[in-house]
Design a protein around this motif. Structure first.
Motif, PDB file in Angstrom:
ATOM      1  N   TRP A  77     -76.995 -55.303  -4.190  1.00  0.00           N
ATOM      2  CA  TRP A  77     -75.586 -55.682  -4.244  1.00  0.00           C
ATOM      3  C   TRP A  77     -74.819 -54.695  -5.114  1.00  0.00           C
ATOM      4  CZ3 TRP A  77     -79.448 -59.328  -5.225  1.00  0.00           C
ATOM      5  CH2 TRP A  77     -79.563 -60.365  -4.291  1.00  0.00           C
ATOM      6  N   ASN A 106     -67.123 -53.912  -3.247  1.00  0.00           N
ATOM      7  CA  ASN A 106     -68.293 -54.778  -3.101  1.00  0.00           C
ATOM      8  C   ASN A 106     -69.039 -54.470  -1.803  1.00  0.00           C
ATOM      9  OD1 ASN A 106     -67.487 -56.215  -5.442  1.00  0.00           O
ATOM     10  ND2 ASN A 106     -66.090 -57.419  -4.199  1.00  0.00           N
ATOM     11  N   GLU A 108     -73.227 -55.364   0.173  1.00  0.00           N
ATOM     12  CA  GLU A 108     -74.573 -55.930   0.076  1.00  0.00           C
ATOM     13  C   GLU A 108     -75.439 -55.354   1.181  1.00  0.00           C
ATOM     14  OE1 GLU A 108     -77.092 -60.098   0.325  1.00  0.00           O
ATOM     15  OE2 GLU A 108     -74.918 -60.181   0.497  1.00  0.00           O
TER      16      GLU A 108
END
Length: 116
Positions: A77, A106, A108
């Motif tokens: 992450w 962000n 993942e």
């Protein structure tokens, strides 16, 4: 009766130990997993290799970490990275997941090693 109980307990213990060891790659297939983050600056990186604990920290980019593991889940992450930073998980030198950080920085990446 006591003998049967002792035998059952020993078998359960061996099964549990075998399950743990298999997840670590000691029995069954083993995978070379490499996690990478491309980008500049820094980001909060959380990595978790199959059978291991999560590790979180502020990392300077680019960043990479490798481990030999058994079957299971691998996660990576990114938080607060520069937009456009890339997370990538390779298994046995093959890219199995690659994601680009969104406008908030962000991303993942996720890979499941499977013991076929």
């Amino acid at each position: 009766m006591r003998s049967r109980l002792t035998t059952t307990a020993k078998v359960a213990g061996l099964f549990a130990a075998g399950s743990v060891l298999t997840g670590c790659g000691l029995f069954g297939e083993s995978y070379d997993v490499r996690m990478e983050v491309e980008g500049s600056g820094s980001a909060v990186v959380t990595s978790k290799f199959a059978g291991g604990k999560s590790s979180t920290g502020e990392r300077d980019l680019p960043w990479t970490e490798s481990e030999s593991v058994g079957f299971g889940f691998n996660d990576l992450w990114l938080v607060d990275a520069e937009p456009g930073a890339i997370c990538r998980i390779l298994v046995d030198d093959r890219v199995l997941d690659e994601q680009t950080a969104d406008e908030d920085g962000n991303a993942e990446c996720y890979v499941n090693n499977q013991d076929d």
